[in-house]
Design a protein around this motif. Structure first.
Motif, PDB file in Angstrom:
ATOM      1  N   VAL A   4       0.855  -1.194   0.000  1.00 38.85           N
ATOM      2  CA  VAL A   4       0.000   0.000   0.000  1.00 38.85           C
ATOM      3  C   VAL A   4       0.890   1.243   0.000  1.00 38.85           C
ATOM      4  N   PRO A   5       1.145   1.813  -1.174  1.00 43.04           N
ATOM      5  CA  PRO A   5       1.986   3.012  -1.239  1.00 43.04           C
ATOM      6  C   PRO A   5       1.265   4.226  -0.654  1.00 43.04           C
ATOM      7  N   SER A   6       2.021   5.258  -0.367  1.00 40.64           N
ATOM      8  CA  SER A   6       1.456   6.467   0.241  1.00 40.64           C
ATOM      9  C   SER A   6       0.355   7.075  -0.626  1.00 40.64           C
ATOM     10  N   SER A   7       0.462   6.920  -1.939  1.00 38.52           N
ATOM     11  CA  SER A   7      -0.570   7.472  -2.826  1.00 38.52           C
ATOM     12  C   SER A   7      -1.929   6.826  -2.567  1.00 38.52           C
ATOM     13  N   GLN A   8      -1.946   5.598  -2.062  1.00 31.94           N
ATOM     14  CA  GLN A   8      -3.195   4.934  -1.693  1.00 31.94           C
ATOM     15  C   GLN A   8      -3.567   5.202  -0.237  1.00 31.94           C
ATOM     16  N   ASN A  11       9.822  -7.365  -0.638  1.00 35.34           N
ATOM     17  CA  ASN A  11       8.575  -8.015  -0.226  1.00 35.34           C
ATOM     18  C   ASN A  11       7.542  -7.045   0.348  1.00 35.34           C
ATOM     19  N   GLY A  12       7.652  -5.782  -0.021  1.00 35.74           N
ATOM     20  CA  GLY A  12       6.641  -4.831   0.446  1.00 35.74           C
ATOM     21  C   GLY A  12       7.145  -3.408   0.516  1.00 35.74           C
ATOM     22  N   ILE A  13       6.568  -2.684   1.450  1.00 38.62           N
ATOM     23  CA  ILE A  13       6.842  -1.253   1.553  1.00 38.62           C
ATOM     24  C   ILE A  13       6.816  -0.848   3.024  1.00 38.62           C
ATOM     25  N   ILE A  14       7.642   0.121   3.381  1.00 34.00           N
ATOM     26  CA  ILE A  14       7.702   0.619   4.754  1.00 34.00           C
ATOM     27  C   ILE A  14       7.323   2.090   4.760  1.00 34.00           C
TER      28      ILE A  14
END
Length: 164
Positions: A106-110, A151-154
């Motif tokens: 879930v990137p910041s744009s979402q 494997n994802g986003i922080i």
């Protein structure tokens, strides 16, 4: 002539910075979330907590995960006796840590378009945007976004989220 030299020098500096930022981002994209946490000194308390809960291996897995990662300063807001007690209770610690993880990337744009997000722990965190800042559960501010991992986003936060 002097202005032209300054513009060329400035362009070279900006280009060098761009390459450095791109290379740093490329480096994290090849690492798992657990590896990024392990190599960033600002996450040493989070790393200790992940190890104590036995979740380091999970965050090395395929994911994808979105982690709202509290810094050492975020953990320092918890009174030492309470933090020590939490770190010693694997079941409660696991609850708190999994409350910081959302399944998927879930990137910041979402994130800015969400009102809440269901965590791996099972409960949802509330999300609101105030004065251009993303606030979780009314008290934790997202300070850095979109650290890409294999494997994802922080997203880095300034206050530990506590499930109610």
């Amino acid at each position: 002539m002097k202005l032209k030299a300054l513009l060329v020098a400035g362009s070279l500096v900006l280009a060098a910075l761009g390459l450095t930022l791109t290379n740093a981002q490329g480096t994290t994209q090849n690492q798992t979330i657990a590896q990024i946490v392990a190599t960033n000194p600002n996450f040493s308390t989070l790393l200790s907590a992940l190890k104590a809960a036995g979740l380091e291996e999970t965050l090395s897995g395929p994911g994808p995960f979105t982690v709202f990662a509290p810094t050492n300063a975020a953990f320092a807001k918890i009174p030492k006796a309470d933090l020590d007690k939490l770190l010693a209770n694997k079941q409660e610690l696991t609850k708190v840590l999994t409350y910081h993880v959302v399944a998927g990337r879930v990137p910041s744009s979402q994130v800015v378009n969400l009102k809440e997000a269901k965590t791996v722990e099972g409960r949802s965190i509330t999300i609101e945007v105030k004065d251009g800042k993303v606030i979780l559960n009314g008290n934790s501010t997202v300070t850095t976004v979109d650290i890409q991992a294999r494997n994802g986003i922080i997203h880095v936060i300034d206050t530990v989220l506590m499930p109610k």
